[in-house]
Motif scaffolding. Structure first.
Motif, short mmCIF file in Angstrom:
data_model
loop_
_atom_site.label_atom_id
_atom_site.label_comp_id
_atom_site.label_asym_id
_atom_site.label_seq_id
_atom_site.Cartn_x
_atom_site.Cartn_y
_atom_site.Cartn_z
N ASN A 45 0.47 -1.24 -0.27
CA ASN A 45 0.10 0.10 -0.03
C ASN A 45 1.23 1.31 -0.04
OD1 ASN A 45 -2.41 1.49 0.19
ND2 ASN A 45 -2.51 1.02 1.90
N PRO A 46 1.26 1.58 -1.49
CA PRO A 46 2.32 2.84 -0.57
C PRO A 46 1.59 4.13 -1.14
CG PRO A 46 1.43 2.44 -3.70
CD PRO A 46 0.65 0.98 -2.04
N ASP A 47 0.29 3.86 -0.49
CA ASP A 47 -0.37 5.53 -0.59
C ASP A 47 -0.92 5.79 0.43
OD1 ASP A 47 -0.74 5.67 -3.16
OD2 ASP A 47 -2.32 4.75 -3.15
N MET A 48 -0.61 5.20 1.28
CA MET A 48 -0.67 4.67 3.09
C MET A 48 0.02 6.65 3.79
SD MET A 48 0.71 1.38 4.84
CE MET A 48 -0.54 1.38 6.06
N ASN A 49 -0.91 7.16 4.45
CA ASN A 49 0.08 8.48 4.84
C ASN A 49 0.82 7.82 6.19
OD1 ASN A 49 -1.35 8.42 7.93
ND2 ASN A 49 -3.19 8.94 6.96
N ALA A 50 1.19 9.42 6.74
CA ALA A 50 2.89 8.75 7.32
C ALA A 50 2.86 8.30 9.17
CB ALA A 50 3.61 9.71 8.37
N TYR A 51 1.06 8.11 9.46
CA TYR A 51 0.22 7.45 10.32
C TYR A 51 -0.24 6.23 10.58
CZ TYR A 51 -2.79 7.05 14.35
OH TYR A 51 -3.80 6.30 15.45
#
Length: 116
Positions: A45-51
């Motif tokens: 999942n390359p679109d995950m945000n930092a959190y």
């Protein structure tokens, strides 16, 4: 300096995405939490945000506030102390049990007399 060294441990595919402005620096820094799982997570999942990255990589970890962590830290410190001085362990155990060593007339522990 430590942050730069951590960034050096990031998988090449993550750095490539960062250079292409597909992810931001905060996301890259979040991936530094785990060298082993970072690339698999990024591929999945390359679109995950930092959190989300931090949450996923630390899932199942024991928080530092957990009593088990505190106990383990104390245990490790005691282990280091007693490895450095095994005689100290014996002395501390004797004191903890409330046993006093037999003393010679000069007040020093008497090695000839056994403990009760």
């Amino acid at each position: 300096m430590k942050k730069r060294l951590k960034l050096a441990s990031v998988a090449p595919s993550i750095l490539k995405a960062y250079r292409a402005d597909k992810i931001d620096l905060e996301q890259v820094m979040a991936y530094t939490l785990s060298e082993k799982r970072q690339e698999a997570l990024f591929r999945r999942n390359p679109d995950m945000n930092a959190y989300q990255v931090r949450q996923t990589l630390t899932e199942g970890d024991i928080p530092l506030s957990d009593k088990r962590v505190t106990f383990s830290v104390i245990e490790l410190r005691l282990q280091r102390v007693y490895q450095a001085s095994p005689k100290q362990l014996v002395e501390d155990l004797i004191k903890a049990c409330g046993v006093t060593r037999p003393r010679a007339s000069d007040g020093r522990p008497d090695p000839q007399r056994a403990l009760p």
